[in-house]
Write an enzyme that holds these catalytic residues in place. Sequence first.
Site, PDB file in Angstrom:
ATOM      1  N   ALA A   1       1.293  -1.450  -0.095  1.00  0.00           N
ATOM      2  CA  ALA A   1       0.279  -0.085   0.269  1.00  0.00           C
ATOM      3  C   ALA A   1       1.075   1.886  -0.110  1.00  0.00           C
ATOM      4  O   ALA A   1       0.684   1.848  -0.729  1.00  0.00           O
ATOM      5  CB  ALA A   1      -1.175   0.120   1.283  1.00  0.00           C
TER       6      ALA A   1
ATOM      7  N   LYS B   1       8.306   1.615  10.301  1.00  0.00           N
ATOM      8  CA  LYS B   1       9.612   1.386  11.468  1.00  0.00           C
ATOM      9  C   LYS B   1      10.508   0.604  11.570  1.00  0.00           C
ATOM     10  O   LYS B   1      11.171   0.200  12.438  1.00  0.00           O
ATOM     11  CB  LYS B   1       7.856   1.096  12.376  1.00  0.00           C
ATOM     12  CG  LYS B   1       8.527   0.636  13.780  1.00  0.00           C
ATOM     13  CD  LYS B   1       7.508   0.251  14.527  1.00  0.00           C
ATOM     14  CE  LYS B   1       6.672  -0.382  14.274  1.00  0.00           C
ATOM     15  NZ  LYS B   1       5.592  -1.216  15.165  1.00  0.00           N
TER      16      LYS B   1
ATOM     17  N   ALA C   1       2.991 -12.171   2.549  1.00  0.00           N
ATOM     18  CA  ALA C   1       2.100 -12.932   1.733  1.00  0.00           C
ATOM     19  C   ALA C   1       1.973 -13.691   1.074  1.00  0.00           C
ATOM     20  O   ALA C   1       2.809 -13.688  -0.399  1.00  0.00           O
ATOM     21  CB  ALA C   1       0.755 -11.760   1.176  1.00  0.00           C
TER      22      ALA C   1
ATOM     23  N   GLY D   1      -1.620 -14.396  -2.614  1.00  0.00           N
ATOM     24  CA  GLY D   1      -1.959 -13.695  -4.176  1.00  0.00           C
ATOM     25  C   GLY D   1      -2.683 -12.577  -4.165  1.00  0.00           C
ATOM     26  O   GLY D   1      -3.113 -11.990  -2.802  1.00  0.00           O
TER      27      GLY D   1
ATOM     28  N   GLU E   1      -9.638 -19.537  -4.087  1.00  0.00           N
ATOM     29  CA  GLU E   1      -9.185 -19.895  -2.354  1.00  0.00           C
ATOM     30  C   GLU E   1     -10.702 -19.751  -1.835  1.00  0.00           C
ATOM     31  O   GLU E   1     -11.627 -19.663  -2.920  1.00  0.00           O
ATOM     32  CB  GLU E   1      -8.387 -18.733  -1.931  1.00  0.00           C
ATOM     33  CG  GLU E   1      -7.162 -18.464  -2.038  1.00  0.00           C
ATOM     34  CD  GLU E   1      -6.222 -17.398  -2.034  1.00  0.00           C
ATOM     35  OE1 GLU E   1      -6.307 -16.459  -1.508  1.00  0.00           O
ATOM     36  OE2 GLU E   1      -5.086 -17.811  -2.121  1.00  0.00           O
TER      37      GLU E   1
ATOM     38  N   ASP F   1      -0.251   0.387  14.723  1.00  0.00           N
ATOM     39  CA  ASP F   1      -0.271   1.968  14.751  1.00  0.00           C
ATOM     40  C   ASP F   1      -0.570   3.170  14.717  1.00  0.00           C
ATOM     41  O   ASP F   1      -0.833   3.779  15.269  1.00  0.00           O
ATOM     42  CB  ASP F   1       2.067   2.490  15.088  1.00  0.00           C
ATOM     43  CG  ASP F   1       2.764   0.745  15.317  1.00  0.00           C
ATOM     44  OD1 ASP F   1       2.659   1.009  16.134  1.00  0.00           O
ATOM     45  OD2 ASP F   1       3.848   0.715  15.139  1.00  0.00           O
TER      46      ASP F   1
ATOM     47  N   HIS G   1      -6.721 -16.341  10.557  1.00  0.00           N
ATOM     48  CA  HIS G   1      -6.158 -17.968   9.376  1.00  0.00           C
ATOM     49  C   HIS G   1      -6.523 -18.632   9.810  1.00  0.00           C
ATOM     50  O   HIS G   1      -6.299 -19.547  11.172  1.00  0.00           O
ATOM     51  CB  HIS G   1      -5.106 -17.367   9.175  1.00  0.00           C
ATOM     52  CG  HIS G   1      -5.056 -18.127   7.887  1.00  0.00           C
ATOM     53  ND1 HIS G   1      -4.920 -18.934   6.975  1.00  0.00           N
ATOM     54  CD2 HIS G   1      -4.851 -17.528   6.326  1.00  0.00           C
ATOM     55  CE1 HIS G   1      -4.744 -19.521   5.991  1.00  0.00           C
ATOM     56  NE2 HIS G   1      -4.853 -18.673   5.376  1.00  0.00           N
TER      57      HIS G   1
ATOM     58  N   ARG H   1     -13.446 -17.650   5.207  1.00  0.00           N
ATOM     59  CA  ARG H   1     -12.925 -18.204   6.774  1.00  0.00           C
ATOM     60  C   ARG H   1     -13.096 -17.667   8.130  1.00  0.00           C
ATOM     61  O   ARG H   1     -12.720 -18.501   8.451  1.00  0.00           O
ATOM     62  CB  ARG H   1     -11.578 -17.116   6.059  1.00  0.00           C
ATOM     63  CG  ARG H   1     -10.627 -17.259   6.093  1.00  0.00           C
ATOM     64  CD  ARG H   1      -9.519 -16.443   6.426  1.00  0.00           C
ATOM     65  NE  ARG H   1      -8.689 -16.408   5.169  1.00  0.00           N
ATOM     66  CZ  ARG H   1      -7.739 -15.388   4.455  1.00  0.00           C
ATOM     67  NH1 ARG H   1      -7.415 -14.661   4.666  1.00  0.00           N
ATOM     68  NH2 ARG H   1      -7.105 -15.961   2.843  1.00  0.00           N
TER      69      ARG H   1
ATOM     70  N   HIS I   1      -4.486 -12.501  11.862  1.00  0.00           N
ATOM     71  CA  HIS I   1      -4.174 -12.443  10.312  1.00  0.00           C
ATOM     72  C   HIS I   1      -4.443 -11.221   9.610  1.00  0.00           C
ATOM     73  O   HIS I   1      -3.822 -10.497   9.728  1.00  0.00           O
ATOM     74  CB  HIS I   1      -4.928 -13.723   9.438  1.00  0.00           C
ATOM     75  CG  HIS I   1      -4.109 -13.554   8.127  1.00  0.00           C
ATOM     76  ND1 HIS I   1      -2.845 -14.076   8.055  1.00  0.00           N
ATOM     77  CD2 HIS I   1      -4.629 -13.301   7.083  1.00  0.00           C
ATOM     78  CE1 HIS I   1      -2.938 -14.200   6.451  1.00  0.00           C
ATOM     79  NE2 HIS I   1      -4.058 -14.044   6.231  1.00  0.00           N
TER      80      HIS I   1
ATOM     81  N   ARG J   1     -13.216 -10.571   5.075  1.00  0.00           N
ATOM     82  CA  ARG J   1     -12.466 -10.661   4.317  1.00  0.00           C
ATOM     83  C   ARG J   1     -12.386 -12.004   3.245  1.00  0.00           C
ATOM     84  O   ARG J   1     -11.952 -12.657   3.482  1.00  0.00           O
ATOM     85  CB  ARG J   1     -11.344  -9.394   4.293  1.00  0.00           C
ATOM     86  CG  ARG J   1     -10.386  -9.559   2.716  1.00  0.00           C
ATOM     87  CD  ARG J   1      -8.682  -9.070   3.219  1.00  0.00           C
ATOM     88  NE  ARG J   1      -7.953  -9.362   4.175  1.00  0.00           N
ATOM     89  CZ  ARG J   1      -7.597 -10.861   4.234  1.00  0.00           C
ATOM     90  NH1 ARG J   1      -7.412 -10.942   2.666  1.00  0.00           N
ATOM     91  NH2 ARG J   1      -6.396 -11.373   4.506  1.00  0.00           N
TER      92      ARG J   1
HETATM   93  C1  SIN Z   1      -3.340 -17.293   2.530  1.00  0.00           C
HETATM   94  O1  SIN Z   1      -2.409 -17.446   1.064  1.00  0.00           O
HETATM   95  O2  SIN Z   1      -3.982 -17.747   2.641  1.00  0.00           O
HETATM   96  C2  SIN Z   1      -3.737 -15.810   3.020  1.00  0.00           C
HETATM   97  C3  SIN Z   1      -4.312 -14.776   1.338  1.00  0.00           C
HETATM   98  C4  SIN Z   1      -5.080 -13.952   1.941  1.00  0.00           C
HETATM   99  O3  SIN Z   1      -4.945 -13.646   3.416  1.00  0.00           O
HETATM  100  O4  SIN Z   1      -5.750 -12.674   1.432  1.00  0.00           O
END
Ligand code: SIN
Length: 510
Positions: free
Chosen positions: A13, A32, A43, A46, A110, A204, A225, A276, A337, A372
């Site tokens: 970002a 930091k 990550a 993807g 995913e 922070d 996660h 998730r 996560h 998410r």
């Molecule tokens: C993962 O690779 O399982 C994490 C992907 C994510 O958090 O979007």
Amino acid sequence: MHYDYLILGSGIAGLYAALLAARHGRTAVVTKGPIEESNTKYAQGGIAAAVGPGDSVATHREDTLRAGAGLCDPEAVDVLAREAPDRIRRLTELGVPFDSDEGRVALGREGAHSRPRILHAGGDRTGDAIETVMVRRVGEAGVDVFDRHAVTRLRIEAGRVAGVEALDPDGRSVLLNAPRTILATGGSGQLYTLTTNPAVATGDGVALAWRAGAVVRDMEFVQFHPTALRLPGAATFLLTEALRGEGALLRTPPGGDRGGRRFMPDYHPLAELAPRDVVARAIATEMRRTGRDHVLLDISHADADFVAARFPGVHQHCLRYELDITREPAPVAPAAHYQMGGVYTDHWGRTTLPGLYACGEVANTGVHGANRLASNSLLETVVFAQRAVEASQRGDAAAPAPAGTIPLGLAGETAPPDRAALQSLLWSNAGIVRDAGGLAAAAAAIDAWGPPPPGLEGATLGNMALVGRLIVEAARRRTDSRGAHYRSDAPAQPADTGDAHLSFVRAGAP
Ligand code: SIN
């Protein structure tokens, strides 16, 4: 020192925002740790985008809204899904080496995605590949980098954020001025005992923005996660959801009546590829039921060469602990996560403070709702970083505070004696499963700690306590269950879920 843009944070970002900002004026990144140290680097899965055959922006949008459990901002999700293909093109032009398969971009699957939609690089080393490219590009763009500089305060002048105060690596105070500051400091996984996040992820940005008077929103939604490696003596390490996308199964450990059983079909029709929050809670239930501290993630039935090539990072990491995932299952447990809540922004990355923009995990743009969708986080960074820079060039004013924002007077700033004290408090009382008693006890414990001690670690502990307190307060006030926020004292999600968010602002903020 005077700049046109200050960018706080150096994950994707921050660095993507810095690259764009540098076209418009002198830009500095303040971060930091070492520049590459961020959640981005770790990550694996993807970045999601509707670029494959049979996929569409509308389907990506629908999947995102469904996972978000009624709390996504549909317009923000529209922006996310619509602008995704363009940002992928841009990342490719910058040099991100997305994997391909017979000349076409390779797309993984995913949880809760109805199509294969996840671009990846280096197999499961996507974040590292992106971060490496971004660091190089920022260097080439002539951006100044203040690494190992911890921002301690956002400076307000004439009602605008006008720069920051930071501590340099020797603990000396540094003042940096700019008319535009972009907050991209990432998340707060370090607030919990088990986390996939690196040590720098201490919330922070939310703490800085809160003290300066910005609105924060959706703080009760912390994503756990489902599958982090849980081996004695091994640090918590993400085992990407893409493993389940390639067929990995979740089973209880051997022994007892349910030993070795595949359990996810009992919990959700999508089984291992359920959203998730559903998978994390199912694993926590199975762990409680079996009295074990893990379940098993098993991809040993797949072709060993394929697994080693598609998941080189996970495969090699596990081999260090004499665990070969091509031959045997891995012990896993949920870990903190991702922070869905954060500093509230409109669809242009504008916070409620003039001169302050936010993008990435620190921001609450409304795209994730209560949960998410996997791999929408890297995407969100590039979509909203670009929008924030564009908005800042238009000289836009601040975003109006969302309707119903609650002024919140907290008891005063405190800090835990050490990180572990806060981590175990939040893990037990504001983790995957919450209830009124535990949340009240957590609030009382945080309020009873002493003030933050001087110095960098003291400031960090103060930030962690403040963000933890905001999570606890939001979780207390949301008295039903929704997405990642699950209350055992009110487990049923109401049929009429409404779209009410909890937005807070510091009482007395101008
Ligand atoms: C993962 O690779 O399982 C994490 C992907 C994510 O958090 O979007």
